[in-house]
Design a protein around this motif. Sequence first.
Motif, PDB file in Angstrom:
ATOM      1  N   HIS A  36       0.826  -1.207   0.000  1.00 22.78           N
ATOM      2  CA  HIS A  36       0.000   0.000   0.000  1.00 22.78           C
ATOM      3  C   HIS A  36       0.861   1.259   0.000  1.00 22.78           C
ATOM      4  O   HIS A  36       0.477   2.288  -0.559  1.00 22.78           O
ATOM      5  CB  HIS A  36      -0.945  -0.015   1.198  1.00 22.78           C
ATOM      6  CG  HIS A  36      -2.048   0.974   1.077  1.00 22.78           C
ATOM      7  ND1 HIS A  36      -3.208   0.715   0.399  1.00 22.78           N
ATOM      8  CD2 HIS A  36      -2.131   2.259   1.498  1.00 22.78           C
ATOM      9  CE1 HIS A  36      -3.970   1.782   0.419  1.00 22.78           C
ATOM     10  NE2 HIS A  36      -3.355   2.734   1.087  1.00 22.78           N
ATOM     11  N   SER A 132      -7.195  -9.008   5.455  1.00 22.90           N
ATOM     12  CA  SER A 132      -6.884  -9.641   4.165  1.00 22.90           C
ATOM     13  C   SER A 132      -5.777  -8.889   3.443  1.00 22.90           C
ATOM     14  O   SER A 132      -5.363  -9.281   2.357  1.00 22.90           O
ATOM     15  CB  SER A 132      -8.126  -9.740   3.283  1.00 22.90           C
ATOM     16  OG  SER A 132      -8.688  -8.464   3.096  1.00 22.90           O
ATOM     17  N   GLY A 134      -1.763  -7.112   3.201  1.00 30.42           N
ATOM     18  CA  GLY A 134      -0.421  -7.650   3.397  1.00 30.42           C
ATOM     19  C   GLY A 134      -0.021  -7.725   4.864  1.00 30.42           C
ATOM     20  O   GLY A 134       0.308  -8.793   5.382  1.00 30.42           O
ATOM     21  N   VAL A 135      -0.043  -6.597   5.571  1.00 28.98           N
ATOM     22  CA  VAL A 135       0.372  -6.568   6.969  1.00 28.98           C
ATOM     23  C   VAL A 135      -0.626  -7.323   7.846  1.00 28.98           C
ATOM     24  O   VAL A 135      -0.251  -8.114   8.715  1.00 28.98           O
ATOM     25  CB  VAL A 135       0.495  -5.104   7.476  1.00 28.98           C
ATOM     26  CG1 VAL A 135       0.793  -5.068   8.958  1.00 28.98           C
ATOM     27  CG2 VAL A 135       1.569  -4.359   6.696  1.00 28.98           C
ATOM     28  N   THR A 154     -12.338  -8.083   8.438  1.00 27.55           N
ATOM     29  CA  THR A 154     -12.237  -7.683   7.039  1.00 27.55           C
ATOM     30  C   THR A 154     -13.562  -7.078   6.582  1.00 27.55           C
ATOM     31  O   THR A 154     -14.618  -7.406   7.116  1.00 27.55           O
ATOM     32  CB  THR A 154     -11.898  -8.901   6.140  1.00 27.55           C
ATOM     33  OG1 THR A 154     -11.902  -8.495   4.777  1.00 27.55           O
ATOM     34  CG2 THR A 154     -12.871 -10.057   6.336  1.00 27.55           C
ATOM     35  N   ARG A 155     -13.474  -6.210   5.547  1.00 29.27           N
ATOM     36  CA  ARG A 155     -14.695  -5.613   4.986  1.00 29.27           C
ATOM     37  C   ARG A 155     -15.398  -6.560   4.045  1.00 29.27           C
ATOM     38  O   ARG A 155     -16.535  -6.340   3.650  1.00 29.27           O
ATOM     39  CB  ARG A 155     -14.340  -4.358   4.173  1.00 29.27           C
ATOM     40  CG  ARG A 155     -13.659  -3.270   4.909  1.00 29.27           C
ATOM     41  CD  ARG A 155     -13.090  -2.247   3.947  1.00 29.27           C
ATOM     42  NE  ARG A 155     -12.078  -2.823   3.070  1.00 29.27           N
ATOM     43  CZ  ARG A 155     -11.490  -2.201   2.043  1.00 29.27           C
ATOM     44  NH1 ARG A 155     -11.821  -0.961   1.762  1.00 29.27           N
ATOM     45  NH2 ARG A 155     -10.586  -2.808   1.315  1.00 29.27           N
ATOM     46  N   CYS A 206      -0.275   0.891  12.777  1.00 28.37           N
ATOM     47  CA  CYS A 206       0.938   0.617  11.978  1.00 28.37           C
ATOM     48  C   CYS A 206       0.739   1.017  10.525  1.00 28.37           C
ATOM     49  O   CYS A 206       1.596   0.746   9.683  1.00 28.37           O
ATOM     50  CB  CYS A 206       1.313  -0.853  12.076  1.00 28.37           C
ATOM     51  SG  CYS A 206       0.043  -1.959  11.471  1.00 28.37           S
ATOM     52  N   ALA A 208      -2.155   3.337   7.499  1.00 32.61           N
ATOM     53  CA  ALA A 208      -3.355   4.160   7.279  1.00 32.61           C
ATOM     54  C   ALA A 208      -3.941   3.843   5.900  1.00 32.61           C
ATOM     55  O   ALA A 208      -4.205   4.746   5.109  1.00 32.61           O
ATOM     56  CB  ALA A 208      -3.008   5.634   7.416  1.00 32.61           C
ATOM     57  N   ALA A 209      -4.151   2.541   5.639  1.00 33.04           N
ATOM     58  CA  ALA A 209      -4.699   2.142   4.333  1.00 33.04           C
ATOM     59  C   ALA A 209      -6.074   2.763   4.105  1.00 33.04           C
ATOM     60  O   ALA A 209      -6.490   2.972   2.960  1.00 33.04           O
ATOM     61  CB  ALA A 209      -4.781   0.620   4.238  1.00 33.04           C
ATOM     62  N   PHE A 234       3.738   1.944  15.428  1.00 31.81           N
ATOM     63  CA  PHE A 234       4.914   1.173  15.032  1.00 31.81           C
ATOM     64  C   PHE A 234       5.262   1.457  13.582  1.00 31.81           C
ATOM     65  O   PHE A 234       4.400   1.375  12.700  1.00 31.81           O
ATOM     66  CB  PHE A 234       4.713  -0.339  15.210  1.00 31.81           C
ATOM     67  CG  PHE A 234       5.927  -1.070  14.716  1.00 31.81           C
ATOM     68  CD1 PHE A 234       7.059  -1.148  15.507  1.00 31.81           C
ATOM     69  CD2 PHE A 234       5.984  -1.591  13.433  1.00 31.81           C
ATOM     70  CE1 PHE A 234       8.221  -1.750  15.040  1.00 31.81           C
ATOM     71  CE2 PHE A 234       7.142  -2.193  12.953  1.00 31.81           C
ATOM     72  CZ  PHE A 234       8.261  -2.279  13.761  1.00 31.81           C
ATOM     73  N   LEU A 236       8.502   0.479  10.747  1.00 35.14           N
ATOM     74  CA  LEU A 236       9.785  -0.189  10.466  1.00 35.14           C
ATOM     75  C   LEU A 236      10.914   0.811  10.335  1.00 35.14           C
ATOM     76  O   LEU A 236      12.068   0.470  10.549  1.00 35.14           O
ATOM     77  CB  LEU A 236       9.695  -0.955   9.140  1.00 35.14           C
ATOM     78  CG  LEU A 236       9.298  -2.416   9.155  1.00 35.14           C
ATOM     79  CD1 LEU A 236       9.521  -3.001   7.776  1.00 35.14           C
ATOM     80  CD2 LEU A 236      10.088  -3.195  10.199  1.00 35.14           C
TER      81      LEU A 236
END
Length: 293
Positions: A36, A132, A134-135, A154-155, A206, A208-209, A234, A236
């Motif tokens: 993302h 659903s 990646g993270v 999940t939506r 972690c 803000a999709a 958090f 990386l």
Amino acid sequence: MHSFDDGGALRLVDLPDPVPGPGQTLIEVEAAGVGHVDVMSRRGQDPGFPVPGFVPGLEVAGVAEATGERVYAMLGGGGYAEWAVADEVVALPPELSPAQAVALGVNALTAWLLLERAGVTAGESVLVRGASGGVGLMAAQMAAHLGAEVTAATRSAAHAGRLGGLGLSTRDGEDAAYDVVVDPVAGADLGRHLGRLRPGGRYVVCGAAGGFPAPDFAAGLLGRFQHSPSLLMFSLSSVGAERRRSGLKTVFDLAARGALRGVTDEVLPLAQASLAHERLESGAAFGKVVLRP
Ligand SMILES: NC(=O)c1ccc[n+]([C@@H]2O[C@H](COP(=O)([O-])OP(=O)(O)OC[C@H]3O[C@@H](n4cnc5c(N)ncnc54)[C@H](OP(=O)(O)O)[C@@H]3O)[C@@H](O)[C@H]2O)c1
């Protein structure tokens, strides 16, 4: 990547091969991860990539040109390419394909370190938003591996079925409360979810999709002062090279032993990088979208 004016069009172009400097590794790319954060940079929403014309791609797996060894690397950019140059590489266990390696990579490392930051222990209840993605998919699997009771939110009804297929519960009652919430989505719902912590609970933002929350998103926390809730962030970016390297070894080892699954949504040719971004932006992707040169 040429212009942000049109929302950042991705174009396939021929560029000179990158040349490794001292201590760097030249990698023949076999798989490039799409995340993302790449979408945000393409739109010009990531302050780390302000200039149109960059080559996106923050992680690759492939063959180190000098040694013939199969490696994984996190990059500052340049991963959507046939060749990439990395400062640091981690050797891949033979059990992992390049596509699985990038499906784990940044996401699994992020999940592992944020669960450590939240101090998740066996028996605790953990809600993972965006499960659903990646993270999210990595965090849900790893929290389960640590013995937590995981709810993967999940939506999408179709994605809920697939999460169930991985042995993850998606049942999230309106009134349910949690010891830990893992949140790569943020957005307008962040404030409401902060109210779902049990006494002593930890909330880890972690990503803000779903966009940024309202400025007063944490206002409700003060009213729950007596429950000692913690709001953690958090990234990386705050993690040093040695911790990144040992974390990557840990997650690759877990996957090689079958304790963690790198889930690839689709493996697409480089020329279809726009489609790869579309899968993330539309919410169609389940797991990691991978590009293959
Ligand atoms: N902290 C770090 O160091 C770190 C590392 C890597 C990534 N990130 C960040 O983490 C976030 C997720 O990255 P990712 O690569 O996992 O993304 P992704 O694969 O696109 O997953 C994001 C998930 O969020 C959910 N979602 C809910 N509302 C959404 C909305 N309005 N728009 C888009 N998705 C929405 C979707 O899951 P459902 O369909 O299941 O609801 C989606 O699959 C990004 O903000 C990224 O920058 C942070």
